[in-house]
Enzyme design. Sequence first.
Site, short mmCIF file in Angstrom:
data_model
loop_
_atom_site.label_atom_id
_atom_site.label_comp_id
_atom_site.label_asym_id
_atom_site.label_seq_id
_atom_site.Cartn_x
_atom_site.Cartn_y
_atom_site.Cartn_z
N HIS A 1 91.10 21.62 29.43
CA HIS A 1 90.19 21.13 30.41
C HIS A 1 90.14 19.41 30.52
CE1 HIS A 1 85.47 18.57 30.77
NE2 HIS A 1 86.43 18.93 31.48
N GLU B 1 90.77 19.27 26.92
CA GLU B 1 89.75 19.89 25.70
C GLU B 1 89.88 21.14 26.15
OE1 GLU B 1 85.35 19.39 26.80
OE2 GLU B 1 84.61 19.02 24.92
N ASN C 1 81.21 17.42 28.37
CA ASN C 1 80.09 17.67 29.71
C ASN C 1 79.01 17.54 28.53
OD1 ASN C 1 81.50 16.71 32.42
ND2 ASN C 1 82.78 17.70 31.56
#
Length: 306
Positions: free
Chosen positions: A139, A151, A189
């Site tokens: 990510h 990530e 997130n």
Amino acid sequence: MKNITVIGSGTMGNGIAHTFALYGFKVALVDVNEDVLYKGLQTITANLDRQITKGDISEQEKNNALTNITTYTDLYTGAANADLVIEAATENKETKLNLFKQLSGVCGEKTILASNTSSISITQIAAITKNPGNVIGMHFMNPVPVMKLVEVIRGYATTDEVNTTIISLAKQLDKIPVEVSDYPGFIANRILMPMINEAVYSLFEGVAGVQEIDTVMKLGMAHPMGPLQLADFIGLDVCLAILNVLHSGFGNPKYAPCPLLVNMVAAGHTGIKSGSGFYKYKKGSKDLVVADKFNLMDDKNLAKPK
Ligand SMILES: NC(=O)c1ccc[n+]([C@@H]2O[C@H](COP(=O)([O-])OP(=O)(O)OC[C@H]3O[C@@H](n4cnc5c(N)ncnc54)[C@H](O)[C@@H]3O)[C@@H](O)[C@H]2O)c1
């Protein structure tokens, strides 16, 4: 690891392709049609020029990077020789499952299949492939050439070898990998989206205007960008999709997306990429910053219902 296939040439895909190409990898960039691929290449060129202006790279490095990128509209041709595939297509579970099923058929047994998903379960994506051990979350953050964090998300079956390879690859790109477990929204997130959603709710409820909300978070919390501007930057459609994954994944109403966000996406106001979101942007501008600001409350179509 030499051949990288990037699927999707939108906001993230073009940044991922840019970064790998600049570091000498051969990149196959795949998207659904020539127009979006052309737009992706234009963005990469403009962002490489920006790096030249800043003195970060030379003209020669820009040219080498562009030469390293080949575009494809056919997934099978684009992914056939990949050592690593990074999927950065639209944040939609069906789209991703469909892509990984196809990739599993076309790629070799040793190919690592990574997803840049912001929130969708790596374990579920892996389960549709023949080699779930080879699937991992990689990510990147936006804008990819600038942001240091990657990530790294291990699915239930991801092997140690694949995990180690992706961590060392991220380091090769001068990024800082952080390992997290596979739960909705991972870490980035899971924490960021509730903040953005709360900012939208504050606007929706009339607690403060767009610029006031962003100014409080910039000057009061030392955030480089306010949450509403950041949402425009990420894409309001992407924010909505992530909130929906958090909401259904945890079954907790605290993640329910604000109705204003839902309305804005339905109206096509998806942020920078559409030219308007919480702010308006110069049409065709590649600037990552706000061109001219307006207050959402002045917009008759989007203002909070009385
Ligand atoms: N926008 C961000 O700030 C951000 C940050 C980190 C991760 N992500 C994640 O990255 C992924 C991509 O997001 P984005 O913001 O770049 O979206 P985007 O809408 O800018 O781009 C998505 C691209 O995928 C392409 N696409 C869709 N289906 C495809 C298919 N079947 N084959 C090939 N291409 C296909 C679309 O044509 C489009 O060009 C999503 O999973 C998102 O959650 C986004």
